[in-house]
Design an enzyme around this catalytic site. Structure first.
Site, PDB file in Angstrom:
ATOM      1  CG  MET A   1       1.110 110.287  47.916  1.00  0.00           C
ATOM      2  SD  MET A   1       0.816 111.980  47.409  1.00  0.00           S
ATOM      3  CE  MET A   1       2.443 112.696  47.663  1.00  0.00           C
TER       4      MET A   1
ATOM      5  CD  GLU B   1       4.920 107.706  42.105  1.00  0.00           C
ATOM      6  OE1 GLU B   1       3.682 107.574  42.292  1.00  0.00           O
ATOM      7  OE2 GLU B   1       5.661 108.354  42.865  1.00  0.00           O
TER       8      GLU B   1
ATOM      9  CB  CYS C   1      -5.729 110.905  64.687  1.00  0.00           C
ATOM     10  SG  CYS C   1      -5.638 109.405  63.692  1.00  0.00           S
TER      11      CYS C   1
ATOM     12  CB  CYS D   1      -6.464 107.034  59.827  1.00  0.00           C
ATOM     13  SG  CYS D   1      -7.577 108.147  60.708  1.00  0.00           S
TER      14      CYS D   1
ATOM     15  N   GLY E   1      -0.031 101.424  49.135  1.00  0.00           N
ATOM     16  CA  GLY E   1      -0.286 102.210  50.336  1.00  0.00           C
ATOM     17  C   GLY E   1      -0.529 103.644  49.915  1.00  0.00           C
TER      18      GLY E   1
ATOM     19  CD  GLN F   1       0.453 106.141  41.502  1.00  0.00           C
ATOM     20  OE1 GLN F   1       0.955 105.077  41.799  1.00  0.00           O
ATOM     21  NE2 GLN F   1       1.074 107.299  41.701  1.00  0.00           N
TER      22      GLN F   1
ATOM     23  N   GLY G   1       6.143 104.850  52.288  1.00  0.00           N
ATOM     24  CA  GLY G   1       7.446 104.187  52.143  1.00  0.00           C
ATOM     25  C   GLY G   1       7.469 103.188  50.991  1.00  0.00           C
ATOM     26  CE  LYS G   2       2.843 104.423  47.163  1.00  0.00           C
ATOM     27  NZ  LYS G   2       2.741 105.504  48.192  1.00  0.00           N
TER      28      LYS G   2
HETATM   29  P1  ADP Z   1       5.836 106.708  49.118  1.00  0.00           P
HETATM   30  O1  ADP Z   1       6.624 106.225  47.929  1.00  0.00           O
HETATM   31  O2  ADP Z   1       4.910 105.654  49.691  1.00  0.00           O
HETATM   32  O3  ADP Z   1       5.124 108.014  48.878  1.00  0.00           O
HETATM   33  P2  ADP Z   1       8.438 107.313  50.238  1.00  0.00           P
HETATM   34  O4  ADP Z   1       9.195 106.017  50.204  1.00  0.00           O
HETATM   35  O5  ADP Z   1       8.715 108.290  49.157  1.00  0.00           O
HETATM   36  O6  ADP Z   1       6.865 106.981  50.325  1.00  0.00           O
HETATM   37  O7  ADP Z   1       8.695 108.092  51.598  1.00  0.00           O
HETATM   38  C1  ADP Z   1       8.622 107.479  52.856  1.00  0.00           C
HETATM   39  C2  ADP Z   1       9.234 108.446  53.869  1.00  0.00           C
HETATM   40  O8  ADP Z   1       8.411 109.619  53.949  1.00  0.00           O
HETATM   41  C3  ADP Z   1       9.302 107.944  55.269  1.00  0.00           C
HETATM   42  O9  ADP Z   1      10.412 107.122  55.497  1.00  0.00           O
HETATM   43  C4  ADP Z   1       9.382 109.262  56.071  1.00  0.00           C
HETATM   44  O10 ADP Z   1      10.728 109.678  56.169  1.00  0.00           O
HETATM   45  C5  ADP Z   1       8.666 110.254  55.203  1.00  0.00           C
HETATM   46  N1  ADP Z   1       7.361 110.734  55.703  1.00  0.00           N
HETATM   47  C6  ADP Z   1       6.881 111.994  55.542  1.00  0.00           C
HETATM   48  N2  ADP Z   1       5.623 112.108  56.013  1.00  0.00           N
HETATM   49  C7  ADP Z   1       5.266 110.898  56.481  1.00  0.00           C
HETATM   50  C8  ADP Z   1       4.070 110.356  57.083  1.00  0.00           C
HETATM   51  N3  ADP Z   1       2.979 111.091  57.275  1.00  0.00           N
HETATM   52  N4  ADP Z   1       4.067 109.046  57.416  1.00  0.00           N
HETATM   53  C9  ADP Z   1       5.165 108.294  57.221  1.00  0.00           C
HETATM   54  N5  ADP Z   1       6.312 108.733  56.670  1.00  0.00           N
HETATM   55  C10 ADP Z   1       6.380 110.024  56.291  1.00  0.00           C
HETATM   56 MG    MG Z   2       6.764 106.893  45.951  1.00  0.00          MG
HETATM   57 ZN    ZN Z   3      -6.376 109.919  61.585  1.00  0.00          ZN
END
Ligand code: ADP
Ligand code: MG
Ligand code: ZN
Length: 195
Positions: free
Chosen positions: A20, A93, A152, A187, A18, A95, A23-24
């Site tokens: 950034m 990470e 959006c 998006c 997914g 990638q 929630g990965k």
């Molecule tokens: P990833 O590893 O995919 O970058 P993380 O697991 O580190 O994601 O972080 C997910 C968390 O980021 C969410 O639970 C939320 O608290 C926070 N967050 C900040 N900005 C956003 C956003 N635009 N959409 C969704 N979650 C977000």
């Molecule tokens: Mg991450």
């Molecule tokens: Zn959008």
């Protein structure tokens, strides 16, 4: 469905992808925690290019974390995978890692381990990110998460790179860690790349 994978003894690869903020890392940490509760031994890694937060933790944007070994090269993962007993190989990470990670994951899964990889499926241009699409192809199970689009508020599938308040140019390098640009989830419609 994902949690059923925890009971497979035949070896498997799971990939969490997914943009950034999707929630990965949170999901990877959740799966690691569940495995530990079940008494399984987890070996967890991340590339040490990623020094944004703690070096020896997989850490999510909302502060969840779990211990991991930061590595510069896949050979450091191989050394541990070849010499230690474990049930689950987890890598965040992905990638940022080179293509030999595919081999490492295949071997671990072939020998009956559960492999869980997490990372960006697309780069800031919206194009497949290095070896991640190949990992997705060989995985038993792929979880594609979305974030919230910061323009959006619809589900975001892409990562917008912003430099000096403007969308980044297509010709910029794919990997820039710790530079002064910023990133936000967007998006398809709101994601922009300058010529
Ligand atoms: P990833 O590893 O995919 O970058 P993380 O697991 O580190 O994601 O972080 C997910 C968390 O980021 C969410 O639970 C939320 O608290 C926070 N967050 C900040 N900005 C956003 C956003 N635009 N959409 C969704 N979650 C977000
Ligand atoms: Mg991450
Ligand atoms: Zn959008």
């Amino acid at each position: 469905m994902t949690d059923l994978m925890e009971y497979t003894k035949n070896g498997s690869i799971e990939v969490i992808v997914g943009p950034m903020y999707a929630g990965k890392s949170e999901e990877l940490i959740r799966r690691i925690n569940r495995a530990k509760i079940a008494g399984l031994k987890v070996v967890a890694f991340k590339p040490d290019i990623d020094k944004r937060y703690s070096v020896s933790d997989i850490i999510s944007h909302n502060g969840k974390k779990t211990k991991c070994i930061p590595v510069k090269e896949i050979s450091e993962i191989n050394k541990i995978v070849d010499n230690e007993t474990f049930d689950i190989l987890a890598v965040d990470e992905v990638q940022f890692m080179d293509e030999s990670l595919i081999d490492t994951c295949q071997k671990a899964a072939d020998s009956g381990k559960r492999v869980i990889c997490s990372g960006l499926d697309m780069d800031f241009r919206g194009e497949p990110f290095r070896t991640v699409p190949n990992l997705m192809a060989i995985a038993e199970h792929v979880t594609k998460l979305t974030a919230v689009c910061m323009v959006c508020k619809m589900p975001a599938t892409r990562t917008q790179r912003i430099v000096n308040g403007k969308p980044a140019k297509y010709t910029e390098p794919i990997i820039l860690v710790g530079a002064t640009e910023s990133y936000e989830a967007r998006c398809r419609k709101c994601h922009k790349v300058l010529e």
